[in-house]
Enzyme design. Structure first.
Site, PDB file in Angstrom:
ATOM      1  N   CYS A 414       0.666  -1.313  -0.026  1.00 33.97           N
ATOM      2  CA  CYS A 414       0.087   0.009   0.066  1.00 33.97           C
ATOM      3  C   CYS A 414       0.765   1.157  -0.044  1.00 33.97           C
ATOM      4  O   CYS A 414       0.405   2.164  -0.626  1.00 33.97           O
ATOM      5  CB  CYS A 414      -1.037   0.068   1.074  1.00 33.97           C
ATOM      6  SG  CYS A 414      -0.142  -0.294   2.894  1.00 33.97           S
ATOM      7  N   HIS A 458      -2.709   0.420   6.936  1.00 33.89           N
ATOM      8  CA  HIS A 458      -2.901   0.729   5.547  1.00 33.89           C
ATOM      9  C   HIS A 458      -2.671   2.122   5.230  1.00 33.89           C
ATOM     10  O   HIS A 458      -2.229   2.910   6.243  1.00 33.89           O
ATOM     11  CB  HIS A 458      -4.277   0.539   5.197  1.00 33.89           C
ATOM     12  CG  HIS A 458      -4.729   0.407   3.761  1.00 33.89           C
ATOM     13  ND1 HIS A 458      -4.071  -0.469   2.804  1.00 33.89           N
ATOM     14  CD2 HIS A 458      -5.480   0.876   2.765  1.00 33.89           C
ATOM     15  CE1 HIS A 458      -4.620  -0.350   1.636  1.00 33.89           C
ATOM     16  NE2 HIS A 458      -5.533   0.629   1.646  1.00 33.89           N
ATOM     17  N   ASP A 474      -8.064   5.203  -2.905  1.00 31.02           N
ATOM     18  CA  ASP A 474      -7.177   3.957  -2.429  1.00 31.02           C
ATOM     19  C   ASP A 474      -6.764   3.310  -3.512  1.00 31.02           C
ATOM     20  O   ASP A 474      -7.491   2.333  -4.175  1.00 31.02           O
ATOM     21  CB  ASP A 474      -8.302   3.181  -1.343  1.00 31.02           C
ATOM     22  CG  ASP A 474      -7.317   2.203  -0.916  1.00 31.02           C
ATOM     23  OD1 ASP A 474      -6.105   1.969  -1.288  1.00 31.02           O
ATOM     24  OD2 ASP A 474      -7.618   1.251   0.071  1.00 31.02           O
TER      25      ASP A 474
END
Length: 501
Positions: A414, A458, A474
């Site tokens: 991520c 994250h 995202d």
């Protein structure tokens, strides 16, 4: 077995080689394949020497070998210190010592060094299986120690020698067990380990820090420690809404994202609009020695003794050094600064001459369309359509992390995706920042609260568009399931999808 081989390969010699194999085996998942093969080669070389088939290398050859392997370790880890690099270095020393083992003193050194390597297993895992295997290692090493100090009678078979020494080692350790238990109970203990380990260069575990350096970690291991527990008053939000907001990073120097504490500013709670019904919940937060208070994106009413930063991060007045419980109210549908953005230049600044290939790609998209929303969609489609993979073992990036990730390696987790996307947005003239925190959580099957773990850590992006304000994006979610390398991450994605449906 021929008598000549029996004379050369005594119980002590075989047990020494077996002991080295036993203590190095737990390190196999954590050290490079080339080093594992090198250790195997050293053990086989020693075995062939004991059988009279191959001579040992001279001092110059041994020195050349150890220099070459040390250079290889430094190239692989960029250091000789830290948990992983240090363990690889000790495994190397242990196996190299086999090639200069000539007398009783050398044999004792090998056993003592192997005894120290035993401890390394606990640096990577503290499971019950690790503890049981460590007891097995100690029994083997003690048996070997007895064997090299007691020469059996000539009429005693090898099998009887092994059996007698193993029985003696087991009795000695069993007699020592009560004293060990007594010391464990009575010996004073301090919080944390008795020694400190520098951070591994190229290795890390899942969790949150005050900064983010995509490309500096080549191995990300899982950390299932509990970060917080959440109890919802009424409705549990959808999986797609479980973004637990933490540190917001906006300054980028070309390699690292952070948020200088000296430039931290506070804002009023009323500076953002909320839509729909509110979600009431309470959080029991584990101590993390920071001021961060995690909240479901986006918090409405703040807990006592807390403030909200200009990046909408909830901060405690004091450091969270003990288990802390607080109540919150959040709106998962909101709008932040739809007309003007506060500190706009802060979210557009990039170092000079950074990521020229990414900038060239952005300029190509801008020539096709000046609509900023379309640029966002083009960037997300780029991650989805190109051969990008979600990986916990991405290659290291040092020259230009963004360009190397976007056009060469295309492997990361991520942090890589959030960093690259945020840089691309800034190159397109879109204010952008990186938000870190946690995504998702799992309901406790035996109770009515949700557990959020460090493995749920994250990173995502926030961009600002005219008349829409700050929007959460995202980019990691664009990676198709078939391009997720880790089964753990794939299962987590599937569970979230199933819960959403």
């Amino acid at each position: 077995m021929p008598d000549g081989i029996l004379q050369r390969l005594t119980p002590a010699k075989t047990l020494i080689l077996f002991s080295v194999i036993v203590v190095v085996l737990p390190l196999v998942p954590y050290i490079p394949l080339w080093l594992i093969l090198f250790c195997i080669a050293m053990i086989i070389w020693r075995l062939l020497y004991d059988l009279g088939r191959l001579p040992l290398p001279g001092r110059f050859v041994r020195l050349l070998m150890i220099v070459m392997v040390l250079v290889a370790i430094i190239v692989n880890y960029y250091t000789l210190f830290g948990r992983t690099a240090g363990s690889a270095f000790l495994a190397l020393l242990l196996c190299m010592k086999l090639l200069e083992m000539h007398n009783q003193r050398d044999r004792m050194v090998v056993i003592f060094l192997a005894s120290f390597v035993v401890i390394l297993g606990f640096l990577f895992s503290q499971s019950i299986f690790t503890g049981i295997y460590m007891i097995f290692e100690i029994i083997v090493l003690t048996t070997t120690l007895i064997s090299i100090n007691h020469r059996p009678a000539s009429y005693v078979s090898y099998l009887t020698t092994y059996k007698n020494n193993l029985w003696l080692a087991s009795r000695m350790l069993l007699q020592a067990a009560p004293l060990c238990l007594l010391l464990f109970v009575l010996f004073p203990r301090v919080p944390g380990p008795l020694w400190g380990l520098p951070e591994d260069v190229g290795g890390a575990t899942t969790g949150l820090t005050e900064e983010m350096s995509p490309g500096r970690i080549s191995q990300l291991s899982n950390n299932d420690a509990v970060a917080c527990r959440v109890k919802f008053k009424d409705v549990i939000p959808k999986s797609s809404e479980l973004y637990w907001r933490g540190p917001v990073l906006w300054r980028f120097d070309g390699a690292r994202w952070d948020a200088p504490k000296s430039q931290l500013t506070l804002r009023l709670e009323s500076e953002h609009e909320k839509f729909g019904s509110a979600i009431d919940y309470s959080i029991t937060l584990e101590p993390h020695q920071q001021r961060w208070l995690f909240a479901l994106d986006l918090p409405d009413a703040l807990p006592k003794h807390s403030r909200m930063s200009s990046e909408l991060q909830v901060l405690s007045i004091s450091v969270i050094d003990k288990v802390t419980r607080y109540e919150l109210r959040s709106h998962t549908k909101y709008r932040i600064e739809p007309d003007t953005v506060y500190n706009k230049q802060r979210y557009l600044t990039l170092p000079l001459n950074i990521s020229p290939r990414a900038k060239q790609l952005i300029q190509t998209w801008l020539r096709d369309s000046s609509d900023k929303s379309q640029i966002v969609q083009k960037a997300l489609s780029y991650f989805r359509d190109q051969e990008f993979y979600y990986s916990r073992q991405p290659p290291l990036l040092f020259d230009d992390p963004v360009d190397e990730f976007l056009f060469q390696t295309r492997k990361g987790y991520c942090e890589h995706y959030a960093s690259a996307f945020t840089v691309m947005m800034r190159q397109a003239g879109i204010p952008a920042r990186v938000v870190t925190g946690y995504l998702g959580g799992e309901m406790n099957p035996l109770s009515d609260y949700m557990i959020v773990r460090q493995s749920d850590a994250h990173a995502w992006s926030e961009i600002w568009l005219d008349q829409q304000g700050w929007l959460r994006v995202d980019p990691t979610s664009m990676i198709p399931p078939e391009r997720i390398e880790s089964s753990v991450d794939l299962n987590r994605r599937q569970l979230q999808t199933n819960r959403e449906n």
